[in-house]
Design an enzyme around this catalytic site. Structure first.
Site, PDB file in Angstrom:
ATOM      1  N   ASP A   1       6.670 -16.638  31.243  1.00  0.00           N
ATOM      2  CA  ASP A   1       7.201 -15.372  30.752  1.00  0.00           C
ATOM      3  C   ASP A   1       7.290 -14.367  31.900  1.00  0.00           C
ATOM      4  OD1 ASP A   1       7.363 -16.300  28.144  1.00  0.00           O
ATOM      5  OD2 ASP A   1       5.334 -15.642  27.629  1.00  0.00           O
ATOM      6  N   PRO A   2       8.138 -13.339  31.769  1.00  0.00           N
ATOM      7  CA  PRO A   2       8.264 -12.342  32.843  1.00  0.00           C
ATOM      8  C   PRO A   2       6.937 -11.694  33.241  1.00  0.00           C
ATOM      9  CG  PRO A   2      10.074 -12.117  31.305  1.00  0.00           C
ATOM     10  CD  PRO A   2       9.147 -13.132  30.706  1.00  0.00           C
TER      11      PRO A   2
END
Length: 323
Positions: free
Chosen positions: A47-48
């Site tokens: 995920d970012p």
């Protein structure tokens, strides 16, 4: 400026240290520009908000992506107690939060009583092994052909169960509590988990067991199988050292193949296999050996010729022809 000869030579594995804020797709896009190579794939999406190890296969080595192994992963994480969001991490919308004074009293009670700390440590330790945990609704998992995050975005509910996806078997082991921050109400720990396991699901389940809720605040991937974050390079370092030394952050295709179970074949076998044929002589030679993997790499003169499936039945999975 890289020459065309250098541009064409990339075929192997890059160990990349992903920074916070980039998607896994962003990393691949930037690496394509750095290497001037279109064929790039990766294992294990981050995920970012997460940082840490990504494995990026480049050039013809991309074809090995389906055979990269079990992809067990090790993470270091920090979780925040007393808050639950719709995404089960601190980037999401808060749907339940213990008021600051109640959380402060709860933390004080536990921090000043060693026996209560032991109870909490035992509870955390109980969340290991095979667990049936709900998948976060903010994930790309599909139900009835629709991605869960699409359903989650359409909901404005504050009901916790609204954001519990279908249950899935996940496995966690080698859990270690690294730090208690009683002032901030945070716990830092590390563990290994199996492919397809959600760290956010583990954090959410702990919050439920503690009855005060918890959300993921920081996540760093430390390892994927035998590949370690310590050997990875940032995109900036790859860009700066691309024409000099990448040391152990890059493995050529042959170096990568040597990490798999492999089998040396002669030129006659090579020619037959490249045409999709397995001779009786080859099968007899193979039957005298014992392999533990489902697939093995067939090599000839330090070159990968094919991927051979040996369990449950023997068949050629993919052929790598010479350029």
């Amino acid at each position: 400026m890289m020459s065309n000869e250098i541009k064409k030579s990339w075929s192997g594995l890059f160990l990349i240290d992903k920074p916070e804020g980039l998607t896994s797709h962003d990393v691949v896009f930037k690496l394509r520009k750095i290497l001037k190579e279109k064929q790039i794939g990766h294992t294990g999406t981050l995920d970012p908000m997460a940082t840490g190890l990504m494995l990026c296969l480049v050039g013809p080595a991309v074809k090995l992506l389906p055979y990269m192994g079990n992809e067990n992963k090790k993470y270091e994480l920090t979780l925040k107690l007393g808050v639950v969001t719709d995404s089960w991490d601190m980037t999401g919308r808060v749907i339940k939060e213990l008021n600051p004074e109640s959380l402060k009293l709860w933390l004080k009670k536990y921090s000043q009583n060693r026996s209560l700390v032991q109870v909490m440590e035992n509870l955390i330790g109980s969340l290991t092994g095979e667990l049936d945990l709900p998948v976060p609704m903010y994930s790309a998992k599909k139900v009835d052909g629709k991605k869960l995050y699409e359903l989650a975005r359409s909901s404005e509910s504050d009901d916790l169960e609204t954001f519990e996806g279908p249950k899935k078997q996940m496995r966690f082991w080698d859990l270690e509590i690294l730090n208690w921050d009683w002032e901030q109400g945070e716990i830092r720990l590390s563990f290994w988990c199996s492919k397809g396991s959600f760290v956010r699901s583990w954090v959410y389940e702990l919050g439920k067991k503690l009855e005060i809720g918890a959300s993921l605040k920081v996540l760093k991937r430390l390892a994927i199988d035998n590949y370690l974050l310590g050997s990875a390079k940032s995109l900036d370092v790859v860009r700066e050292t691309i024409e000099s030394s990448l040391s152990n952050s890059y493995l050529s295709l042959f170096e990568l193949v040597k990490k798999f179970e492999n089998f040396e074949i002669d030129v006659t076998e090579k020619n037959k296999i490249e045409n999709g044929l397995l001779s009786y002589a080859f099968l007899n030679r193979l039957s005298s050996l014992c392999f533990t993997s489902e697939n093995i790499m067939l090599i000839h003169n330090n070159r990968l010729v094919a991927v051979l499936q040996i369990k449950p039945e023997i068949r050629i999975k993919r052929v790598f022809k010479e350029d």
